[in-house]
Design a protein around this motif. Structure first.
Motif, mmCIF file in Angstrom:
data_model
loop_
_atom_site.group_PDB
_atom_site.id
_atom_site.type_symbol
_atom_site.label_atom_id
_atom_site.label_comp_id
_atom_site.label_asym_id
_atom_site.label_seq_id
_atom_site.Cartn_x
_atom_site.Cartn_y
_atom_site.Cartn_z
ATOM 1 N N SER A 66 3.275 12.328 1.698
ATOM 2 C CA SER A 66 3.217 11.120 1.343
ATOM 3 C C SER A 66 4.106 10.401 0.009
ATOM 4 N N VAL A 67 4.137 11.529 -0.798
ATOM 5 C CA VAL A 67 5.503 11.285 -2.109
ATOM 6 C C VAL A 67 6.478 10.569 -1.710
ATOM 7 N N TYR A 68 7.373 11.451 -0.557
ATOM 8 C CA TYR A 68 8.650 11.073 0.175
ATOM 9 C C TYR A 68 8.479 9.556 0.465
ATOM 10 N N LYS A 69 7.189 9.300 1.771
ATOM 11 C CA LYS A 69 6.633 7.995 1.471
ATOM 12 C C LYS A 69 6.568 6.819 0.880
ATOM 13 N N MET A 70 5.811 7.522 -0.654
ATOM 14 C CA MET A 70 6.141 6.584 -1.522
ATOM 15 C C MET A 70 7.359 6.304 -2.126
ATOM 16 N N ILE A 71 8.252 7.397 -2.509
ATOM 17 C CA ILE A 71 9.151 6.599 -2.641
ATOM 18 C C ILE A 71 9.888 6.165 -1.502
ATOM 19 N N GLY A 72 10.176 6.774 -0.265
ATOM 20 C CA GLY A 72 10.607 5.810 0.477
ATOM 21 C C GLY A 72 10.518 4.478 0.813
ATOM 22 N N TRP A 73 9.548 4.017 0.926
ATOM 23 C CA TRP A 73 8.610 2.194 1.532
ATOM 24 C C TRP A 73 7.893 2.135 0.530
ATOM 25 N N GLY A 74 8.251 2.601 -1.134
ATOM 26 C CA GLY A 74 7.154 1.608 -1.926
ATOM 27 C C GLY A 74 8.360 0.696 -3.003
ATOM 28 N N SER B 246 -0.118 6.038 -1.343
ATOM 29 C CA SER B 246 0.594 7.016 -0.641
ATOM 30 C C SER B 246 0.298 8.514 -1.342
ATOM 31 N N LEU B 247 0.061 8.514 -2.648
ATOM 32 C CA LEU B 247 0.054 9.985 -2.737
ATOM 33 C C LEU B 247 -1.238 10.272 -2.942
ATOM 34 N N PRO B 248 -2.555 9.384 -2.762
ATOM 35 C CA PRO B 248 -4.119 10.017 -2.535
ATOM 36 C C PRO B 248 -3.988 9.860 -0.835
ATOM 37 N N ALA C 199 -2.722 1.888 7.787
ATOM 38 C CA ALA C 199 -1.448 2.656 8.297
ATOM 39 C C ALA C 199 -0.791 3.996 7.433
ATOM 40 N N VAL C 200 -1.106 3.503 6.408
ATOM 41 C CA VAL C 200 -0.819 4.253 5.213
ATOM 42 C C VAL C 200 -0.909 5.775 5.450
ATOM 43 N N VAL C 201 -2.416 5.842 5.692
ATOM 44 C CA VAL C 201 -3.148 7.135 6.424
ATOM 45 C C VAL C 201 -2.913 7.456 7.782
ATOM 46 N N SER C 202 -2.472 7.094 8.587
ATOM 47 C CA SER C 202 -2.350 6.784 9.982
ATOM 48 C C SER C 202 -1.341 7.051 10.485
ATOM 49 N N ALA C 203 -0.402 6.149 9.354
ATOM 50 C CA ALA C 203 0.812 7.131 9.933
ATOM 51 C C ALA C 203 1.596 7.929 9.341
ATOM 52 N N ASN C 204 1.048 8.519 8.205
ATOM 53 C CA ASN C 204 1.518 9.988 7.665
ATOM 54 C C ASN C 204 0.769 10.858 8.514
ATOM 55 N N ALA C 205 -1.222 10.775 9.050
ATOM 56 C CA ALA C 205 -1.945 11.472 9.748
ATOM 57 C C ALA C 205 -0.602 11.755 10.922
ATOM 58 N N PRO D 214 0.873 -1.033 -0.151
ATOM 59 C CA PRO D 214 -0.052 -0.006 0.206
ATOM 60 C C PRO D 214 0.902 1.454 0.246
ATOM 61 N N TRP D 215 1.842 1.177 0.464
ATOM 62 C CA TRP D 215 2.721 2.334 0.644
ATOM 63 C C TRP D 215 3.224 3.077 -0.829
#
Length: 406
Positions: A351-359, A68-70, A123-129, A63-64
């Motif tokens: 979210s962009v950072y996490k998408m690149i970093g965790w994707g 992540s972006l939305p 977790a993608v939403v809750s961790a980002n928030a 899901p990361w």
């Protein structure tokens, strides 16, 4: 008044709302730690194929890459506290369903992978928030301290307390640690529901596609955070390349049982706890650049050593050193994002950072399973360590220039 008391009184304190977030993080982390110990054991009990075991790990992080972006646009569009408690409530329901399936003996690799994906999506939403809400609750000068406390309580719960509890509960009943995870999500959601609200009206924001594009453009133009995101992607790929089959290395190569595996994870957490407690001071004395480069270098060397570990004691010690380095990296980079990104963009850029970093974590997990299947259970760690070393050599000049220009 004594001098020490005067200094203590003058020192700014973290607000009560932050400490409610901290308690929710800790409660949830203990459940997550129990879950993290139980799920690999369930997968290892269902199959001896390292490729299938790594599939469950890949599903949890997929899901990361996909969402992540939305998720970042949602975090900037809606009340962050509301998003936190609602998505954790959904995770409580999913964990409870998983516990019922485990109790009825209907948990195989496909069900575990599907459940891991669902929990990871929340977790993608809750961790980002959770990261984006900290600057809403804490003044900028206190961010390093707040992030250090968050790292410490997360590590204490998810790696120090949760895994041995999960291992012990798993030895009693496979469903028990999953039920504990469901209860921790429910309690955490109740605490998060008490956080102060910041209403963000959707009508005041651009369309979702435009909002996502704004986050992408901002990160693409920021050389330092862009470089850190790419470097994080390489390092998390390598981390999961090694760790995806750690349960098999520990239980089949080194002979640990379920309780021993939980204790191994708890011992490894000691380094992360130390990093959370001392990280802000280390960064203050060494500087951001030195802390980043030292942490990355230690990661590379330690991973090579893990693959050569003669017994569980050495393995646990090396995992602890790795945990300290990872926590140091997290405190530095999370603080940089929180300070450098404008608050209205924090969720989207994060979210962009996490998408690149965790994707790339799912690909790392699958690669680890393939390497372990082809070359043995020890092989993924030296491969990952070598890749981390190469990435560090390439990234060092870029980081030096970017930090000097900041």
């Amino acid at each position: 008044m004594e001098p020490d008391a005067t200094r203590a009184a003058a020192e700014p304190r973290l607000p009560a709302a932050y400490w409610r977030l901290w308690w929710a993080t800790g409660v949830n982390a203990v459940g997550d730690g129990a879950f993290a110990a139980a799920v690999p054991l369930l997968a290892a009990a269902a199959t001896r194929d390292p490729r299938l075991v790594s599939l469950v790990s890949a599903a949890a992080y997929l899901p990361w890459l996909l969402l992540s972006l939305p998720a970042g646009a949602l975090v900037d569009r809606y009340d962050r506290a509301g998003l936190l408690w609602r998505f954790q409530a959904v995770q409580a329901v999913l964990s409870a369903v998983l516990a019922v399936l485990a109790a009825s003996g209907r948990l195989g690799v496909p069900v575990l992978a599907a459940a891991a994906f669902g929990l990871g999506a929340c977790a993608v939403v809750s961790a980002n928030a959770a990261q984006a809400i900290v600057p809403d609750l804490v003044a900028t000068p206190l961010l390093h301290r707040a992030n250090g406390h968050q790292q410490t309580i997360t590590t204490l719960g998810s790696q120090f307390l949760g895994p041995p509890i999960g291992g012990l509960l798993f030895a009693v009943a496979a469903a028990a640690p999953l039920g504990m995870d469901a209860a921790s999500f429910a309690l955490s959601a109740a605490l998060l529901a008490t956080l102060p609200r910041r209403r963000r009206h959707p009508a005041e924001h651009p369309p979702m596609r435009t909002a996502i594009a704004d986050g992408l453009r901002w990160l693409a133009r920021h050389r330092l955070l862009r470089a850190l995101a790419v470097l994080l992607g390489v390092n998390t790929f390598c981390a999961q390349l090694g760790n995806a089959t750690l349960v098999l290395l520990a239980t089949r190569e080194l002979g640990l049982d379920a309780r021993g595996y939980g204790l191994l994870l708890a011992g490894a957490a000691l380094g992360s706890v130390l990093g959370g407690l001392t990280g802000a001071r280390v960064i203050g004395r060494a500087g951001v650049l030195a802390a980043l480069l030292a942490g990355l270098a230690v990661n590379a060397v330690v991973f090579v050593g893990i693959g050569l570990s003669p017994d569980a004691t050495v393995l646990g010690a090396l995992l602890a050193v790795n945990g300290f380095a990872v926590t140091l990296w997290n405190i530095v980079t999370v603080g940089l994002r929180q300070r450098l990104v404008p608050p209205p963009l924090l969720g989207r850029v994060g979210s962009v950072y996490k998408m690149i970093g965790w994707g790339l974590i799912p690909l790392g997990a699958l690669a680890g399973g393939l390497v372990a299947h082809a070359f043995g259970l020890r092989a993924p760690y030296p491969v990952a360590g070598a890749l981390r070393g190469i990435a560090l050599m390439i990234a060092t000049p870029v980081l030096i220039r970017a930090l000097r220009d900041r």
